[in-house]
Write a protein that holds these residues in place. Structure first.
Motif, short mmCIF file in Angstrom:
data_model
loop_
_atom_site.label_atom_id
_atom_site.label_comp_id
_atom_site.label_asym_id
_atom_site.label_seq_id
_atom_site.Cartn_x
_atom_site.Cartn_y
_atom_site.Cartn_z
N GLY A 1 3.14 -2.22 12.33
CA GLY A 1 1.73 -2.34 12.69
C GLY A 1 1.27 -3.79 12.78
O GLY A 1 1.83 -4.68 12.14
N ILE A 2 0.26 -4.01 13.57
CA ILE A 2 -0.39 -5.31 13.69
C ILE A 2 -1.89 -5.09 13.49
O ILE A 2 -2.49 -4.22 14.12
CB ILE A 2 -0.14 -5.96 15.07
N ASN A 3 -2.48 -5.92 12.63
CA ASN A 3 -3.90 -5.80 12.35
C ASN A 3 -4.58 -7.10 12.78
O ASN A 3 -4.20 -8.19 12.34
CB ASN A 3 -4.11 -5.55 10.85
N VAL A 4 -5.54 -7.01 13.66
CA VAL A 4 -6.24 -8.18 14.19
C VAL A 4 -7.73 -7.99 13.97
O VAL A 4 -8.31 -6.97 14.35
CB VAL A 4 -5.95 -8.38 15.70
N SER A 5 -8.36 -9.01 13.33
CA SER A 5 -9.81 -8.93 13.12
C SER A 5 -10.54 -9.31 14.41
O SER A 5 -10.03 -10.07 15.25
CB SER A 5 -10.24 -9.88 12.00
N VAL B 1 -4.86 -12.32 11.71
CA VAL B 1 -3.78 -11.41 12.14
C VAL B 1 -2.87 -11.14 10.95
O VAL B 1 -2.52 -12.06 10.21
CB VAL B 1 -2.97 -12.01 13.31
N SER B 2 -2.49 -9.88 10.80
CA SER B 2 -1.52 -9.50 9.77
C SER B 2 -0.57 -8.47 10.34
O SER B 2 -0.94 -7.69 11.23
CB SER B 2 -2.23 -8.96 8.53
N SER C 1 0.85 -1.21 0.00
CA SER C 1 0.00 0.00 0.00
C SER C 1 0.87 1.25 0.00
O SER C 1 1.97 1.26 0.57
CB SER C 1 -0.92 0.02 1.22
N SER D 1 2.41 -5.42 9.43
CA SER D 1 2.80 -4.48 8.38
C SER D 1 4.12 -3.82 8.74
O SER D 1 4.43 -3.59 9.91
CB SER D 1 1.72 -3.41 8.17
N ASN E 1 2.06 -5.40 3.87
CA ASN E 1 1.22 -6.08 4.85
C ASN E 1 1.24 -7.58 4.58
O ASN E 1 0.95 -8.01 3.46
CB ASN E 1 -0.22 -5.53 4.76
N SER F 1 4.05 0.78 2.63
CA SER F 1 4.06 -0.32 3.60
C SER F 1 3.74 -1.65 2.91
O SER F 1 3.07 -1.70 1.86
CB SER F 1 3.06 -0.07 4.72
#
Length: 412
Positions: free
Chosen positions: A290-294, A270-271, A74, A273, A99, A97
């Motif tokens: 960064g950490i992305n958690v649904s 979980v992803s 992105s 970045s 991801n 970034s």
């Protein structure tokens, strides 16, 4: 004809005549290849090609299951073309970034295991298809051979009936039999001739089925070598776990792994970045993490989990059924095979006795000691005994085909 059928000299003469007629016919095609040659070319049969293709697809899916999730890239720019100090691009903050989704809690391993389990099921089903086709070819091959033999028997029966009719005509001419006997004899000849036509049609139909089933280029007109005379291998030891049960066990294993996959899909996605941010105003860069958690608030995959568990219960029930039925079916098939072998021995003895009885009856009829009705009855018994011997051998092939299918092997 079967070598176990003992024939008197007059019967041998008829057989020679029949053979001469058969060889005098124009040759339209080659005889059927041996059964072993048909087995070696199973990979050309469409149903086996389909099973092999399904196995290739399952293996490809198992290979694909090992692939890692693709990352996403992105590019984002902030604080541009606004008002005041952000009216231009001088205060811009640009972020580049990458991801990467993370498969935690064993999600990747569960996915790979489920795909491999499905590939195992496909491999076993491919084997089952091959043995099923091999058994089908054996049965069609033996049915074609039986139809050919029954045609030859019908021709010989016609010869015998005509010979008996000629003998009746001589007695009528001598005044020893009424004319009514001649009408009866001619009726028997016509009936035997119709039986020959029917047997010929059955033989041609059986040859056509064999040609189609084996995907032969040329239609067949003869069967050699014989499969009806071949005895099953008595030394063969059945596998401890029949193929049908193995397939049911593999399906249950695949269902278990599918439950694990669906349960893990309910876990948060979980992803992570990693990026670089460009500060245009200060002409410098900085890293971003960064950490992305649904959040599984609405979709917890409950329906898919319930469906997978239901399929698991169904697979367990199929396994139980397979274990019970396979053992019973194999015992029954073995009993039918043993019975057919005994029946063949009895039928061969019956043929020998019927031929001897007919020879004596014919001599007695010529001497005036046996009536036409008795001669006809004994001749019918001979014809029936010969056909019974053919049918007994065909029953042995069918029992061996059934037993081989349960054991997961080619017949004979």
């Amino acid at each position: 004809m079967f070598t176990s059928f003992s024939r008197p000299q007059w019967a041998v003469g008829f057989a020679v005549a029949v053979t001469a007629v058969l060889f005098a016919l124009p040759s339209r095609a080659e005889p059927a290849p041996p059964y072993e040659a048909l087995i070696e070319s199973l990979d050309r049969i469409p149903i086996t090609v389909e099973a092999e293709a399904l196995l290739d697809a399952a293996n490809a899916r198992a290979q694909q299951a090992r692939a890692l999730p693709n990352p996403s890239v992105s590019v984002e720019t902030e604080n541009v073309y606004g008002r005041g100090p952000f009216s231009g691009y001088d205060a811009a903050e640009s972020t580049f970034s990458i991801n990467q989704p993370l498969e935690l809690w064993g999600q990747r391993g569960a996915r790979i295991g489920a795909a491999q389990a499905e590939a195992k099921v496909a491999a076993l089903r491919r084997d089952q298809t091959q043995w099923t086709v091999a058994g089908s070819l054996a049965l069609i091959y033996s049915e074609a051979e039986a139809a050919s033999l029954q045609y030859e028997l019908a021709v010989e029966a016609l010869e015998l009936t005509e010979a008996d009719a000629n003998a009746v005509m001589l007695l009528i001419e001598e005044g020893r039999e009424p004319s009514l006997r001649g009408i009866q004899a001619n009726s028997e000849v016509e009936s035997a001739r119709a039986a020959v036509d029917e047997a010929r049609a059955n033989r041609d139909a059986a040859f056509a089925r064999l040609t189609a089933a084996a995907m032969l280029v040329q239609p067949v007109t003869a069967i050699e070598p014989s499969l009806l005379n071949r005895s099953p291998d008595a030394s063969f030891q059945a596998m401890g776990n029949p193929l049908t049960v193995q397939i049911a066990e593999a399906e249950l294993e695949a269902a278990n792994k599918s439950v694990s996959v669906e349960r893990l899909r309910a876990r948060p996605a979980v992803s992570a970045s990693l990026g670089v941010r460009r500060f245009q105003e200060y002409d410098t860069e900085a890293f971003t993490f960064g950490i992305n958690v649904s959040l599984p608030l609405f979709d917890r995959n409950k329906g898919a989990i319930s469906a997978a568990r239901a399929e698991e219960r169904a697979a367990a029930a199929r396994l139980t059924t397979a274990k019970l039925q396979t053992q019973a079916n194999r015992s029954a098939a073995q009993a039918r095979l043993d019975a057919s072998i005994t029946r063949i021995r009895a039928a061969d003895k019956g043929v020998a006795s019927a031929e001897e009885a007919y020879q004596l009856a014919r001599a007695g009829f010529d001497a005036g000691r046996i009536s036409q009705l008795e001669l006809r009855s004994i001749r019918s018994a001979l014809i029936s005994a010969r056909n019974t011997a053919v049918n007994a051998r065909l029953a042995r092939v069918r029992a061996e085909v059934e037993l081989a299918g349960l054991d997961g092997r080619a017949p004979f």
